[in-house]
Design a protein around this motif. Structure first.
Motif, PDB file in Angstrom:
ATOM      1  N   ALA A  72      51.263  43.849  46.401  1.00  0.00           N
ATOM      2  CA  ALA A  72      51.912  43.156  45.290  1.00  0.00           C
ATOM      3  C   ALA A  72      51.419  43.774  43.988  1.00  0.00           C
ATOM      4  N   TYR A  73      52.328  44.277  43.164  1.00  0.00           N
ATOM      5  CA  TYR A  73      51.995  44.900  41.889  1.00  0.00           C
ATOM      6  C   TYR A  73      52.381  43.951  40.766  1.00  0.00           C
ATOM      7  N   LEU A  74      51.396  43.539  39.962  1.00  0.00           N
ATOM      8  CA  LEU A  74      51.579  42.473  38.984  1.00  0.00           C
ATOM      9  C   LEU A  74      51.107  42.911  37.604  1.00  0.00           C
ATOM     10  N   VAL A  75      51.792  42.411  36.566  1.00  0.00           N
ATOM     11  CA  VAL A  75      51.303  42.628  35.201  1.00  0.00           C
ATOM     12  C   VAL A  75      50.097  41.724  34.956  1.00  0.00           C
ATOM     13  N   PRO A  76      49.153  42.150  34.115  1.00  0.00           N
ATOM     14  CA  PRO A  76      47.998  41.295  33.811  1.00  0.00           C
ATOM     15  C   PRO A  76      48.419  40.053  33.028  1.00  0.00           C
ATOM     16  N   ARG A  77      47.666  38.987  33.211  1.00  0.00           N
ATOM     17  CA  ARG A  77      47.869  37.743  32.458  1.00  0.00           C
ATOM     18  C   ARG A  77      46.543  37.407  31.774  1.00  0.00           C
ATOM     19  N   PHE A  78      46.275  38.086  30.662  1.00  0.00           N
ATOM     20  CA  PHE A  78      44.962  37.991  30.044  1.00  0.00           C
ATOM     21  C   PHE A  78      44.665  36.614  29.484  1.00  0.00           C
ATOM     22  N   ALA A  79      45.684  35.853  29.117  1.00  0.00           N
ATOM     23  CA  ALA A  79      45.422  34.489  28.638  1.00  0.00           C
ATOM     24  C   ALA A  79      44.756  33.668  29.737  1.00  0.00           C
ATOM     25  N   LEU A  80      45.235  33.799  30.968  1.00  0.00           N
ATOM     26  CA  LEU A  80      44.636  33.075  32.083  1.00  0.00           C
ATOM     27  C   LEU A  80      43.245  33.625  32.402  1.00  0.00           C
ATOM     28  N   TYR A  81      43.096  34.952  32.400  1.00  0.00           N
ATOM     29  CA  TYR A  81      41.789  35.533  32.706  1.00  0.00           C
ATOM     30  C   TYR A  81      40.739  35.074  31.697  1.00  0.00           C
ATOM     31  N   ARG A  82      41.130  35.008  30.422  1.00  0.00           N
ATOM     32  CA  ARG A  82      40.178  34.559  29.406  1.00  0.00           C
ATOM     33  C   ARG A  82      39.795  33.100  29.624  1.00  0.00           C
ATOM     34  N   ALA A  83      40.774  32.280  30.011  1.00  0.00           N
ATOM     35  CA  ALA A  83      40.486  30.860  30.243  1.00  0.00           C
ATOM     36  C   ALA A  83      39.501  30.689  31.398  1.00  0.00           C
ATOM     37  N   VAL A  84      39.704  31.442  32.481  1.00  0.00           N
ATOM     38  CA  VAL A  84      38.781  31.363  33.621  1.00  0.00           C
ATOM     39  C   VAL A  84      37.412  31.922  33.229  1.00  0.00           C
ATOM     40  N   SER A  85      37.407  33.016  32.474  1.00  0.00           N
ATOM     41  CA  SER A  85      36.151  33.596  32.011  1.00  0.00           C
ATOM     42  C   SER A  85      35.364  32.596  31.182  1.00  0.00           C
ATOM     43  N   ASP A  86      36.043  31.859  30.319  1.00  0.00           N
ATOM     44  CA  ASP A  86      35.361  30.860  29.493  1.00  0.00           C
ATOM     45  C   ASP A  86      34.669  29.810  30.368  1.00  0.00           C
ATOM     46  N   GLN A  87      35.318  29.408  31.472  1.00  0.00           N
ATOM     47  CA  GLN A  87      34.707  28.442  32.383  1.00  0.00           C
ATOM     48  C   GLN A  87      33.442  29.016  33.012  1.00  0.00           C
ATOM     49  N   VAL A  88      33.514  30.272  33.440  1.00  0.00           N
ATOM     50  CA  VAL A  88      32.361  30.905  34.076  1.00  0.00           C
ATOM     51  C   VAL A  88      31.221  31.075  33.068  1.00  0.00           C
ATOM     52  N   MET A  89      31.537  31.529  31.848  1.00  0.00           N
ATOM     53  CA  MET A  89      30.495  31.726  30.843  1.00  0.00           C
ATOM     54  C   MET A  89      29.835  30.397  30.460  1.00  0.00           C
ATOM     55  N   ALA A  90      30.609  29.307  30.502  1.00  0.00           N
ATOM     56  CA  ALA A  90      30.028  27.991  30.218  1.00  0.00           C
ATOM     57  C   ALA A  90      28.988  27.623  31.270  1.00  0.00           C
ATOM     58  N   LEU A  91      29.244  27.974  32.529  1.00  0.00           N
ATOM     59  CA  LEU A  91      28.254  27.733  33.585  1.00  0.00           C
ATOM     60  C   LEU A  91      26.987  28.548  33.340  1.00  0.00           C
ATOM     61  N   LEU A  92      27.146  29.785  32.883  1.00  0.00           N
ATOM     62  CA  LEU A  92      25.982  30.624  32.605  1.00  0.00           C
ATOM     63  C   LEU A  92      25.147  30.032  31.474  1.00  0.00           C
ATOM     64  N   ARG A  93      25.804  29.483  30.472  1.00  0.00           N
ATOM     65  CA  ARG A  93      25.070  28.932  29.322  1.00  0.00           C
ATOM     66  C   ARG A  93      24.365  27.628  29.677  1.00  0.00           C
ATOM     67  N   GLU A  94      24.741  27.013  30.791  1.00  0.00           N
ATOM     68  CA  GLU A  94      23.977  25.862  31.266  1.00  0.00           C
ATOM     69  C   GLU A  94      22.631  26.299  31.848  1.00  0.00           C
ATOM     70  N   LEU A  95      22.553  27.559  32.279  1.00  0.00           N
ATOM     71  CA  LEU A  95      21.306  28.086  32.823  1.00  0.00           C
ATOM     72  C   LEU A  95      20.344  28.533  31.731  1.00  0.00           C
ATOM     73  N   SER A  96      20.891  29.074  30.642  1.00  0.00           N
ATOM     74  CA  SER A  96      20.028  29.653  29.611  1.00  0.00           C
ATOM     75  C   SER A  96      20.791  29.823  28.308  1.00  0.00           C
ATOM     76  N   PRO A  97      20.102  29.723  27.175  1.00  0.00           N
ATOM     77  CA  PRO A  97      20.758  30.032  25.897  1.00  0.00           C
ATOM     78  C   PRO A  97      20.954  31.527  25.701  1.00  0.00           C
ATOM     79  N   LEU A  98      20.251  32.342  26.483  1.00  0.00           N
ATOM     80  CA  LEU A  98      20.368  33.796  26.351  1.00  0.00           C
ATOM     81  C   LEU A  98      21.332  34.318  27.413  1.00  0.00           C
TER      82      LEU A  98
END
Length: 484
Positions: A72-98
């Motif tokens: 399956a060949y798909l165009v990127p959907r960066f708005a969705l990728y950024r939203a998921v990335s924000d969720q993951v980065m929020a989990l990282l910031r729960e571990l440390s401020p750095l």
């Protein structure tokens, strides 16, 4: 160097493709390739199923189609990728401020600074908990490296892929690195790697045996000394929470060369508008406007103009980019255009608004931008040119239903039908568009075909992911390992 493995590196597994598989139930376990779909498109990410056929990032999409014609060949959907990335980065910031993000899917974490770990046992527990939390929140898998330095933590996550955890005990670095190829070390690209291979140093152990003096002779003092330190596993770089963006830029690679001067100017105006949107989204303004033009013969020209002060006004950026275009010969055709802004600041200078009307900047255009082309867009570092982004409308060149041009639907694009609800485009051609109606968390959906101008079919925003997006990719040796 730390005495405990409290530097964590997270690298999400085949991130763009994994998000698409989680969002599109019919693609789970299937070969998925995300990237530019035109003749000059480039692969941004390939799922592990597609990688078995030899497909990898930065590969021309045309070559990928030959290797994996049924993917399956798909165009990127960066708005969705950024939203998921924000969720993951929020989990990282729960571990440390750095937390030091490197891209949408990759980051370093200083576990010691956040009190999340002080020894090997607590570091391993933090890494396992993080991977479980990511899976529960997004349905995606990430690989974790734990070590006493950033370099080794990143090597650890790479060795743990996919969906694994590798802890490198301090004191075992040289044993781990010795048999690895020299390309594993940061800063050793294809050219340097080949130069070292010809000198008889193919592994990291060979570098240590050659000694610092020999590496300085081969590579120069700065590079040779740094490489010898890395070969010994020495890296004292701290985890830096804030990485200031140095530039914001956007670029497009065109399926066919642009020859019409008016069309080239129209594309430059469009890129300037997109660049300003990203500039404002990051809370920045900028003083230097950069234009990048890659011509039909692959020659790349960069022109820049520095204003009196920083601006985030689209008219100012658009007019400056237009002036820069006047100094470039595009007669033979243009295959790529880019517009960027450097010299970033967090304020604007109001008197710049008059510059668009005046049509002249205070410094003459044509001098080279610092460091060459404006190379980072501040959103997805390392993204291959030509990867593209999901169009905000059914056609990037015409309004929906325009009589001058039929509606265009890109494979992977989110849509909504008035009767059948949300879905995504599987493909289009000869006046028809095929849509699969499914959404995250649903069963694989049904496929229906419509005329491309069906008034009941409209583009839509991506739906959010739900947890539990499918089983992790298979991995020999289990999901967890330790070194030392």
């Amino acid at each position: 160097m730390r005495s405990a493995p409290t530097v964590l590196h997270l690298d999400m597994d085949a991130f763009f493709a994994a998000v698409e598989q989680a969002a599109k139930p019919s693609l789970r376990g299937k070969a998925v390739v995300v990237g530019g779909l035109g003749p000059r498109g480039v692969v941004a990410t390939a799922s592990y199923e597609a990688r078995r056929f030899g497909v990898h990032s930065a590969m021309p999409t045309a070559q990928a189609r030959r290797l994996a014609p049924n993917a399956a060949y798909l165009v990127p959907r960066f708005a969705l990728y950024r939203a998921v990335s924000d969720q993951v980065m929020a989990l990282l910031r729960e571990l440390s401020p750095l937390v030091e993000p490197l891209s949408l899917d990759e980051a370093f974490v200083d576990l010691e600074a956040g009190g999340a770990a002080e020894d090997s046992a607590s570091a391993r527990a933090a890494g396992l908990r993080l991977r479980a939390d990511i899976r529960a929140l997004t349905g995606l898998s990430g690989s974790v490296g734990l070590a006493g330095s950033k370099m080794l933590a990143k090597i650890g996550s790479e060795q743990a892929k996919p969906d694994g955890l590798l802890l490198i005990e301090p004191g075992t670095e040289r044993e781990l690195l010795a048999p690895m190829p020299v390309r594993i070390l940061p800063g050793v690209g294809p050219a340097t790697g080949e130069h070292l291979r010809r000198a008889g140093t193919a592994t990291v152990g060979d570098l240590v045996e050659a000694g610092e003096d020999e590496l300085v002779r081969l590579l120069g003092r700065t590079h040779g000394t740094a490489l010898f330190r890395m070969a010994l596993g020495r890296d004292d770089r701290p985890v830096v929470a804030e990485r200031d963006a140095k530039s914001v830029s956007v670029e497009d690679t065109f399926d066919t060369d642009l020859h019409d001067r008016l069309r080239v100017r129209t594309e430059v105006d469009r890129l300037a508008e997109r660049c300003v949107r990203r500039l404002r989204a990051g809370g920045h303004s900028g003083r230097t406007i950069v234009l990048k033009v890659r011509r039909y013969d692959f020659s790349t020209l960069t022109r820049s103009e520095t204003l009196r002060g920083p601006t985030d006004d689209p008219a100012v950026v658009r007019e400056a980019a237009g002036r820069l275009l006047e100094s470039v010969d595009t007669t033979g055709g243009v295959r790529l255009l880019g517009v960027g802004v450097t010299g970033l600041a967090d304020y604007t200078q109001e008197d710049l608004f008059a510059q668009a009307a005046a049509g002249a900047g205070p410094e003459p255009p044509g001098h080279a931008a610092p460091g060459g082309a404006a190379a980072g867009d501040g959103a997805a570092p390392g993204r291959p040119a030509g990867a593209g982004e999901q169009p905000p409308a059914p056609s990037a060149r015409a309004q929906p239903g325009s009589p001058a041009e039929p509606r265009h639907w890109a494979a992977g694009q989110d849509v909504r039908h008035a009767v059948h609800g949300p879905g995504w485009v599987q493909g289009s051609g000869v006046g028809r568009v095929t849509v699969r109606f499914e959404q995250p968390g649903s069963e694989p959906g049904r496929v229906r075909t419509f005329p491309v101008d069906d008034p009941e079919l409209e583009p839509s925003d991506p739906l959010p992911l739900v947890g539990g997006g499918g089983p992790p990719p298979s991995r020999a040796g289990g999901p967890e390992a330790a070194r030392g």
